[in-house]
Design a protein around this motif. Structure first.
Motif, mmCIF file in Angstrom:
data_model
loop_
_atom_site.group_PDB
_atom_site.id
_atom_site.type_symbol
_atom_site.label_atom_id
_atom_site.label_comp_id
_atom_site.label_asym_id
_atom_site.label_seq_id
_atom_site.Cartn_x
_atom_site.Cartn_y
_atom_site.Cartn_z
ATOM 1 N N GLY A 49 0.821 -1.201 0.000
ATOM 2 C CA GLY A 49 0.000 0.000 0.000
ATOM 3 C C GLY A 49 0.855 1.251 0.000
ATOM 4 N N GLY A 50 0.182 2.410 0.046
ATOM 5 C CA GLY A 50 0.952 3.635 -0.042
ATOM 6 C C GLY A 50 0.536 4.751 0.890
ATOM 7 N N GLN A 51 -0.640 4.592 1.544
ATOM 8 C CA GLN A 51 -1.121 5.672 2.393
ATOM 9 C C GLN A 51 -1.644 5.115 3.710
ATOM 10 O OE1 GLN A 51 -4.036 7.497 -0.347
ATOM 11 N NE2 GLN A 51 -2.792 9.359 -0.238
ATOM 12 N N ALA A 52 -1.493 5.925 4.768
ATOM 13 C CA ALA A 52 -2.045 5.546 6.067
ATOM 14 C C ALA A 52 -3.430 6.156 6.191
ATOM 15 C CB ALA A 52 -1.131 6.016 7.203
ATOM 16 N N THR A 53 -4.422 5.444 5.671
ATOM 17 C CA THR A 53 -5.812 5.854 5.789
ATOM 18 C C THR A 53 -6.589 4.696 6.411
ATOM 19 O OG1 THR A 53 -6.458 5.012 3.614
ATOM 20 C CG2 THR A 53 -5.626 7.286 3.719
ATOM 21 N N TYR A 54 -7.759 5.003 6.925
ATOM 22 C CA TYR A 54 -8.602 3.957 7.519
ATOM 23 C C TYR A 54 -8.876 2.860 6.489
ATOM 24 C CZ TYR A 54 -12.525 1.782 9.969
ATOM 25 O OH TYR A 54 -13.357 0.875 10.590
ATOM 26 N N GLU A 55 -9.208 3.261 5.278
ATOM 27 C CA GLU A 55 -9.563 2.300 4.236
ATOM 28 C C GLU A 55 -8.376 1.418 3.864
ATOM 29 O OE1 GLU A 55 -10.221 5.555 4.149
ATOM 30 O OE2 GLU A 55 -12.387 5.427 4.536
ATOM 31 N N GLU A 56 -7.187 2.018 3.721
ATOM 32 C CA GLU A 56 -5.997 1.244 3.377
ATOM 33 C C GLU A 56 -5.631 0.271 4.497
ATOM 34 O OE1 GLU A 56 -2.893 2.190 0.655
ATOM 35 O OE2 GLU A 56 -4.833 1.574 -0.139
ATOM 36 N N VAL A 108 -4.701 -0.518 15.115
ATOM 37 C CA VAL A 108 -3.953 0.112 16.208
ATOM 38 C C VAL A 108 -4.788 -0.013 17.486
ATOM 39 C CG1 VAL A 108 -2.604 1.725 14.828
ATOM 40 C CG2 VAL A 108 -4.855 2.414 15.636
ATOM 41 N N THR A 109 -4.101 -0.147 18.604
ATOM 42 C CA THR A 109 -4.789 -0.310 19.880
ATOM 43 C C THR A 109 -4.358 0.774 20.861
ATOM 44 O OG1 THR A 109 -5.135 -2.692 19.665
ATOM 45 C CG2 THR A 109 -5.044 -1.822 21.898
ATOM 46 N N ARG A 165 -8.371 6.784 14.449
ATOM 47 C CA ARG A 165 -9.338 6.145 13.562
ATOM 48 C C ARG A 165 -9.350 6.781 12.173
ATOM 49 N NH1 ARG A 165 -15.633 4.746 14.609
ATOM 50 N NH2 ARG A 165 -15.532 2.540 14.020
ATOM 51 N N LYS A 166 -8.648 7.888 12.013
ATOM 52 C CA LYS A 166 -8.515 8.490 10.692
ATOM 53 C C LYS A 166 -7.613 7.651 9.798
ATOM 54 C CE LYS A 166 -9.116 13.256 12.353
ATOM 55 N NZ LYS A 166 -8.450 14.577 12.538
ATOM 56 N N PHE A 167 -6.679 6.900 10.434
ATOM 57 C CA PHE A 167 -5.732 6.148 9.610
ATOM 58 C C PHE A 167 -5.700 4.647 9.894
ATOM 59 C CE2 PHE A 167 -3.330 8.437 12.968
ATOM 60 C CZ PHE A 167 -2.821 7.376 13.691
#
Length: 268
Positions: A146-153, A161-162, A184-186
């Motif tokens: 992948g290439g981006q730190a987004t919620y969807e990716e 993440v915890t 939760r954004k990423f």
């Protein structure tokens, strides 16, 4: 609404008999139609306060016991990793490999776990700005193509993440509920309700805590909105060999879970 992720089990593997007893007590989670359940136990607690503290059976024996639980109960398994070389062997048993909070920035460890087919659960360090956790997430995402730190990716590539609280003075943790929104954004966010009430090193050479606050923090997190929960449990927490003061008695788990589910349904 998608199923709520729930990670639960004893802090550390004490014996197969104890492990199996907890697994038996958690059948209600595995069969709950609204829950995606993962059984959790550590084969090694490598960051204990004292050299004399119980650590667990170790990698080989611990994984064998978790494998037995997986085969008997048909549970998905989550367990911790401490060294990069352990990733491939853990992946033969576990469905989720957890990066401990103190190791959340360790590049080689994250990369080796991300090379497996397991979900990667990165616990936020008690010392970390929640926004900076996106860079640990991005290490795993890039390793998986992948290439981006987004919620969807993160959801696509199996990265969680915890949240487990932030250091506050000496021997205490505080949960900033804003962290749940920020992270939760990423990535999908799991709230660790039991380690969040821990008092690191606060019990004469071992960690203390106060389990009475677990339900309050868990309900608060549910109202803010998270993807799942982490809650360690034991049939007799006061006699547990690790993190007893934080763990929820197994006979109290079902009532707590039902309350969390009700709050989440309203909040969403």
């Amino acid at each position: 609404m998608s199923k709520m992720i729930f990670l639960s089990g004893p802090c550390v593997i004490e014996s197969y008999e104890n492990l199996r007893r907890v697994a038996e007590d958690l059948k209600f989670l595995a069969t709950h139609p609204k829950i995606d359940f993962y059984f959790k136990a550590s084969f090694d607690k490598a960051n204990r306060t004292s050299l004399e503290s119980f650590r667990g059976p170790g990698l080989k024996d611990g994984l064998e016991l978790l494998k037995r639980i997986k085969e008997e109960f048909d549970y998905k398994i989550i367990t911790d990793i401490h060294e990069s070389y352990q990733a491939k062997e853990i992946a033969q048993v576990a469905d989720v490999i957890q990066i401990p909070a103190f190791l959340c920035r360790q590049t080689d460890l994250i990369v080796e776990v991300a090379k497996t087919d397991c979900i990667v659960n990165i616990k936020k360090g008690q010392f970390m700005n929640p926004n900076d956790m996106q860079y640990s997430v991005l290490k795993a995402i890039k390793t998986r193509g992948g290439g981006q730190a987004t919620y969807e990716e993160s959801k696509k590539y199996g990265i969680w993440v915890t949240e487990r609280g932030n250091s506050f003075g000496y021997g205490n943790l505080v949960v900033d509920m804003r962290s749940l929104v920020i992270m939760r954004k990423f990535a999908p966010v799991i709230f660790d309700a039991t380690h969040s009430v821990q008092m690191p090193g606060g019990a004469n050479g071992k960690s203390g805590g106060d389990r009475t606050f677990v339900p309050y923090l868990a309900k608060a997190a549910a109202s803010v909105g998270v993807d799942g929960f982490f809650a360690e449990t034991h049939f007799n927490p006061d006699e547990a060999l690790s993190d007893g003061p934080n763990m929820i008695p197994t006979n109290n788990m079902q009532a707590l879970v039902e309350k969390i589910l009700k709050i989440q349904e309203v909040a969403q």
